[in-house]
Design a protein around this motif. Structure first.
Motif, PDB file in Angstrom:
ATOM      1  N   ARG A  42       0.822  -1.209   0.000  1.00  0.00           N
ATOM      2  CA  ARG A  42       0.000   0.000   0.000  1.00  0.00           C
ATOM      3  C   ARG A  42       0.853   1.255   0.000  1.00  0.00           C
ATOM      4  O   ARG A  42       1.919   1.311   0.639  1.00  0.00           O
ATOM      5  N   ARG A  57      -7.357   5.454   1.775  1.00  0.00           N
ATOM      6  CA  ARG A  57      -8.244   4.299   1.863  1.00  0.00           C
ATOM      7  C   ARG A  57      -7.471   3.014   1.615  1.00  0.00           C
ATOM      8  O   ARG A  57      -6.349   3.053   1.099  1.00  0.00           O
ATOM      9  N   SER A  59      -9.502  -0.546   1.236  1.00  0.00           N
ATOM     10  CA  SER A  59     -10.280  -1.645   0.668  1.00  0.00           C
ATOM     11  C   SER A  59     -10.546  -1.443  -0.824  1.00  0.00           C
ATOM     12  O   SER A  59     -10.706  -0.316  -1.298  1.00  0.00           O
ATOM     13  N   ASN A  61     -12.925  -3.273  -4.154  1.00  0.00           N
ATOM     14  CA  ASN A  61     -13.940  -4.218  -4.610  1.00  0.00           C
ATOM     15  C   ASN A  61     -14.544  -3.693  -5.906  1.00  0.00           C
ATOM     16  O   ASN A  61     -15.732  -3.387  -5.988  1.00  0.00           O
ATOM     17  N   PRO A 147      -7.697   4.052  -2.768  1.00  0.00           N
ATOM     18  CA  PRO A 147      -6.582   3.140  -2.474  1.00  0.00           C
ATOM     19  C   PRO A 147      -5.568   3.105  -3.612  1.00  0.00           C
ATOM     20  O   PRO A 147      -5.938   3.077  -4.784  1.00  0.00           O
ATOM     21  N   VAL A 184     -10.482  -7.578  -5.499  1.00  0.00           N
ATOM     22  CA  VAL A 184     -11.098  -7.557  -4.174  1.00  0.00           C
ATOM     23  C   VAL A 184     -10.008  -7.576  -3.111  1.00  0.00           C
ATOM     24  O   VAL A 184      -9.136  -8.450  -3.119  1.00  0.00           O
ATOM     25  N   LEU A 185     -10.056  -6.623  -2.227  1.00  0.00           N
ATOM     26  CA  LEU A 185      -9.129  -6.560  -1.088  1.00  0.00           C
ATOM     27  C   LEU A 185      -9.905  -6.026   0.116  1.00  0.00           C
ATOM     28  O   LEU A 185     -10.325  -4.865   0.124  1.00  0.00           O
ATOM     29  N   SER A 186     -10.108  -6.890   1.069  1.00  0.00           N
ATOM     30  CA  SER A 186     -10.833  -6.497   2.283  1.00  0.00           C
ATOM     31  C   SER A 186      -9.823  -6.114   3.355  1.00  0.00           C
ATOM     32  O   SER A 186      -8.948  -6.908   3.705  1.00  0.00           O
ATOM     33  N   ALA A 187      -9.946  -4.902   3.867  1.00  0.00           N
ATOM     34  CA  ALA A 187      -8.999  -4.412   4.871  1.00  0.00           C
ATOM     35  C   ALA A 187      -9.721  -3.484   5.842  1.00  0.00           C
ATOM     36  O   ALA A 187     -10.653  -2.775   5.453  1.00  0.00           O
ATOM     37  N   GLU A 189     -10.137  -0.235   8.411  1.00  0.00           N
ATOM     38  CA  GLU A 189      -9.762   1.166   8.276  1.00  0.00           C
ATOM     39  C   GLU A 189      -8.384   1.391   8.895  1.00  0.00           C
ATOM     40  O   GLU A 189      -8.130   0.999  10.036  1.00  0.00           O
ATOM     41  N   ALA A 503      -0.834  -6.337   2.008  1.00  0.00           N
ATOM     42  CA  ALA A 503      -2.135  -7.011   1.980  1.00  0.00           C
ATOM     43  C   ALA A 503      -2.128  -8.072   0.883  1.00  0.00           C
ATOM     44  O   ALA A 503      -1.184  -8.174   0.092  1.00  0.00           O
TER      45      ALA A 503
END
Length: 559
Positions: A42, A57, A59, A61, A147, A184-187, A189, A503
């Motif tokens: 990141r 940011r 995440s 999607n 992001p 898709v990357l779920s993270a 805050e 990530a």
């Protein structure tokens, strides 16, 4: 007979069910094969004097795109995948300046083999490094509301990008109706880092006192800042800035430990070795380290020489000073270095820059010494002081740009000049650390440390007190010096950092709505035909027709 017929129908029904299941499983396998998982890094997120910078940011999607479209195109649900060498930085500036919506940005870094690197010309390498540095500086100093991630180019990712480019050739970004690939990357805050730590490491080589000599021996300090800063903290290896300076310090410590191990060759100077942190943040760690000295130690320092970026120069180095060149110590240091440089066939220049006490910006490490009235210089391949957060070991500062010969010459230059000052051999032409002597510089040792430090990101706020790198540096100094001390301090000032620097990104191939409708129609038709076939074989055609026949009205039924 009836029982046999029923069992046969059950078997037939089971066969069709199995075939349907196989069809569904084949479809699922195809979808799984079309997905990929990759490590991503990141873009740094930090605040400077309360102002936000970097990516805000984390995440993702959204569908993948291959390039920035015209400003009127809605890219709020699109993540742009683009190799750094193809990035149009002018268009990216335009997007940020005008606050056009963008779902995210994935920048792909080249990851070439050693053979491919050798085929590139020096001009190509230099050009790509300058382009990458420009992009990195732009991203560091921008406030980006979406992001931004970095990743290395890989064969599977290249294939996905080629498919994305084909889809984008139509002039429309990928959507749910057109299909394509989804990132898709779920993270969670990102959160602020509480009290980031700066760690300084020092070692000591005591000089030899004469009999009846009660006075404190003079001290020479050799210093190098080891931490880095870059657009992606997890990729800020800083092989040249300042990995080369750290490796040079360790080799100088090893050489003089051998020289000082024998009382007959031990000099009448103490040698103080300091690996400092906080270099990108106005050398905050260096200031705290100096303030921890007692008054006697600080007053005993004849001078300090700070090593900064000495790994990619050709035949010219620069000595940066704060005191006037006419100063006796500065003049002597420069003359000793000049004598050695002539023997090595290289050039060394002198740059004088006054300190502005009212300005909090500290451009060179030696300036922290000078502010405390300690004579100090910085030896660097850089001819001018970099701007804040520039030349601090970012993503373009990798192992392959470091020239080992440059590092070895830098080590010999400093080590031989120290010998002349310690033993009073000013102006004499000789070599203590000659290549064929027992005190020769060890190229293998230098290479091993360059390789190690070039694999280790060193952004101070993300280094814990027990980080393996800090432990390795402490151990190495302990092998060559005594009274090794580790100092932990809290980074103070105007910087605030946020976590989440690495990530896992999942890439899925998704079908268009048209494809989904087609599959739905096929499955529906199959189920209707299967149902009809089973009814005909078990009950007959008349029963099937009666199912679809309109039932009689209630009045007729009553009559």
């Amino acid at each position: 007979m009836a029982c046999t017929k029923v069992r046969g129908n059950e078997v037939l029904y089971s066969v069709y069910s199995v075939l349907a299941l196989v069809f569904v499983l084949m479809a699922c396998v195809e979808l799984c094969d079309a997905s990929a998982v990759m490590d991503v890094y990141r873009l740094i997120q930090y605040d400077l004097s309360g102002s936000p910078f970097g990516s805000r940011r984390a995440s993702l999607n959204h569908h993948a795109g291959s390039a920035l479209f015209s400003p009127g195109t809605d890219l709020s649900r699109t993540v742009i995948m683009v190799p750094v060498r193809e990035l149009n930085i002018t268009l990216l500036r335009d997007y940020l300046t005008n606050k056009y919506p963008l779902g995210g940005l994935l920048l792909l870094l080249s990851k070439k083999s050693a053979e491919e690197k050798d085929t590139n010309t020096e001009e190509d390498v230099g050009f790509m490094r300058s382009v990458l540095s420009e992009i990195e500086q732009f991203l560091i100093h921008a406030n980006i509301p979406y992001p931004v991630y970095f990743a290395h180019e890989e064969e599977k990712v290249d294939a996905i990008l080629a498919d994305v480019k084909k889809n984008d050739a139509t002039g429309q970004p990928a959507t749910a109706t057109t299909g394509g690939f989804k990132l898709v990357l779920s993270a969670p805050e990102p959160k602020k880092l509480a009290s980031p730590t700066l760690t300084n490491i020092q070692g000591w080589l005591p000089g030899l006192k004469g009999e009846g000599d009660g006075a404190q021996l003079p001290t020479i300090a050799i210093v190098a800042s080891y931490d880095t800063f870059g657009a992606a903290p997890a990729l800020a290896f800083g092989s040249d800035s300042n990995g080369s300076g750290v490796v040079a310090l360790l080799e100088i410590a090893r050489l003089f430990s051998r020289l000082y191990s024998n009382p007959k060759t031990r000099g009448r100077y103490n040698l103080l070795f300091g690996l400092t942190s906080g270099g990108p943040y106005n050398y905050n760690g260096t200031l705290k380290w100096l303030r921890s000295f007692d008054q006697r130690l600080r007053e005993s320092i004849d001078y300090a020489i700070c090593l900064n970026s000495i790994g990619s120069w050709k035949n010219e180095l620069w000595l940066h000073v704060s005191k006037p060149p006419e100063n006796a110590y500065i003049k002597q240091i420069f003359e000793d270095l000049s004598t050695i440089s002539e023997q090595l066939g290289i050039t060394i220049g002198l740059k004088h820059k006054k300190i502005n006490i009212s300005n909090s910006r500290v451009a060179w490490e030696h300036e922290q010494f000078s502010r405390l009235r300690v004579t100090a210089v910085t030896l660097s391949e850089l001819s001018a002081a970099p701007e804040q957060l520039e030349q601090t070991g970012g993503i373009s500062d990798t192992r392959h740009i470091v020239n080992e010969t440059s590092v070895l010459n830098g080590i010999k230059l400093v080590a031989e000049s120290l010998v002349r000052h310690i033993y009073g051999y000013h102006g004499k032409s000789f070599e203590i650390f000659a290549d064929d002597s027992s005190l020769a510089i060890n190229p293998f040792y230098v290479r091993q440390w360059l390789d190690l430090i070039s694999r280790t990101p060193r952004v101070a706020p993300f280094l814990s007190k027990n980080d393996p790198l800090i432990a390795a540096l402490k151990k190495e100094l302990s092998d060559h010096t005594v009274d090794v001390h580790v100092q932990h301090e809290v980074l103070d000032g105007v910087f605030t950092f946020y976590d989440l620097i690495t990530a896992k990104l999942h890439i899925y191939q998704v079908a268009s709505v048209t494809f989904d409708l087609f599959i739905l129609l096929m499955v529906g038709s199959y189920l209707i035909l299967l149902f009809s076939f089973l009814v005909i074989t078990t009950r007959g055609l008349d029963d099937l027709i009666s199912i679809f026949r309109r039932p009689p009205s209630r009045k007729v039924k009553t009559a």
